[in-house]
Design a protein around this motif. Sequence first.
Motif, short mmCIF file in Angstrom:
data_model
loop_
_atom_site.label_atom_id
_atom_site.label_comp_id
_atom_site.label_asym_id
_atom_site.label_seq_id
_atom_site.Cartn_x
_atom_site.Cartn_y
_atom_site.Cartn_z
N CYS A 261 0.88 -1.17 0.00
CA CYS A 261 0.00 0.00 0.00
C CYS A 261 0.91 1.22 0.00
CB CYS A 261 -0.91 0.01 1.22
SG CYS A 261 -2.04 1.43 1.26
N THR A 262 0.93 1.96 -1.09
CA THR A 262 1.93 3.01 -1.27
C THR A 262 1.51 4.36 -0.71
OG1 THR A 262 1.02 3.28 -3.50
CG2 THR A 262 3.03 1.98 -3.28
N ASP A 263 0.20 4.61 -0.60
CA ASP A 263 -0.26 5.93 -0.14
C ASP A 263 -1.71 5.82 0.28
OD1 ASP A 263 -0.20 8.62 0.49
OD2 ASP A 263 -0.27 9.32 -1.58
N HIS A 264 -2.14 6.69 1.17
CA HIS A 264 -3.56 6.75 1.52
C HIS A 264 -3.91 8.14 2.05
CE1 HIS A 264 -2.39 6.38 5.79
NE2 HIS A 264 -3.63 6.76 6.08
N VAL A 265 -5.19 8.48 1.94
CA VAL A 265 -5.75 9.67 2.57
C VAL A 265 -6.93 9.22 3.41
CG1 VAL A 265 -5.01 11.27 0.77
CG2 VAL A 265 -7.22 10.15 0.56
#
Length: 508
Positions: free
Chosen positions: A241-245
């Motif tokens: 999982c490379t990025d999240h908001v």
Amino acid sequence: VKMGGTDVRVHGGQDLANKGQVGKEGTELQLLIPDELGLNFGEEGDEDHSRYYDPDLDGLTQDEKSWFIIEKGFKQIKTFLKSLELEDYYDNFLSEGIMIGTGLWILTEEKLEEMGIIDNTEKEKILNGRYQFLAQPDIKFFIPRYGEPQSHWGCAEAAVFIKERINWPVFHVIKENMKEMLPTTHAGQWSIPDQDKALFSTEGRWATASSCDGMIMLWTVDHASATPPCVRCVQAHFDICTDHVTDWDRMMTVSVGGDHHIAIVDLQSSKIVTKIKNDAGLSLAEQFVSCDADLTAGQVVMGAIEGQLKVADVESGKFFMYLKGHEDAVRDVRADWRHKEVVSLAWDRTMKVWDLRSGTCARTLHGHNRVPSKMDVSFDLQMALSCSHEEKSILWDLRHGGAVSYYDNWCANDVCVDWDGMRFAGCGDSDMVLIWDMEQGKILQQIDAWDSINAQSIDVDWKRDQVLLGTWDNQVLVFDLETEEILKTCKKALRTVTKVRFNDPPAG
């Protein structure tokens, strides 16, 4: 796992689930797996039927299986280095914890120099050569097939290996974990006790983190314990999982990862409510690296590994706009949906401002000499701050397309800006956090209070003067800026933490 009402043991050693078929002792069972489950067994024509099963493990004891898996990871590193004619660096890689192929993702020029690799040609061969290597199925599906490497270090052969190399940097972490060796089952690693699940609330202070495990995790920061319980842990991706908001009003996350999906997770129910699949295949070039989203607007923008940006509509689950212009991975992206503006930062050393009304690039900003890392953006002020793998962060004027200020002598992996107070916090490959005065160009504070390899992500609650850090060695930490003490250590991730997020409830 229940599929179509039938019990199927996917990782059971003798059963095999591939492309909707299960083979057990010579029989076949056809399964209809709906797309909504988000189970992706490859593109049409992909005939690799061994992603999640290795027959070589059959008949081995648990200790033998564990050591077999550990050695298989070692062989991946040796094979990679041999292909570059750099086998002499084999021990350098293992001693720093790069023990399976996917560990190559964390390498930067600075990290290689720390490992004793200083020749520029050799560094370039390693950093550029890893991409094709990482695209191989045996590398990409190592963890789904064998589980987390950390869970196998309790075997007898591993104990001997560690004893003989006890001074390797990586083993100061493993030695601590050996006392409470994590269970080898997926449920044992990631399950949440019922009493901790019950702590979930839409009020109070919270922190989320994403990791290379593919997980989205949630902790209550208000908990009295110095190690607050993880109250939610959802496998949003079957790859990194490379990025999240995080949408704190809805208590939902939007994330992207190496599995070519955008995942929207409802934290209250611990379920993925929407998955948007890539519309251009499963190649390494199409892997998702960064994202921003607004669930009120119902739109998500993501940046991919070869420079493209795509905008998706949440309701339809379709991409409807494609922004092309970057020549390398889009490391960070921010969007102002009200004014239809997107800012992207890429490894081609440029920042771009995009007009979503026309789908065109309005401005390209140049200034970094090495690949950028992350950025923070104020659309109201039309300013952005970016950091890179060089000792320089840059404050940008987005409206006119130029650099305003440079902050030198600090190589940061991530930054978080207090735009009201014009100060920013940065974290990097050293065990320090620096607080800068953006107007004076001076360091206001230097925090050196934890023992970690490096910090990958930072968020700051500027009203309460508290810092949230996510580190390479899977720690999530909360610091107090005034006392410079660690307030909370949030445990759950087994691999590198890629992004951390604080919520922003009213102070007091």
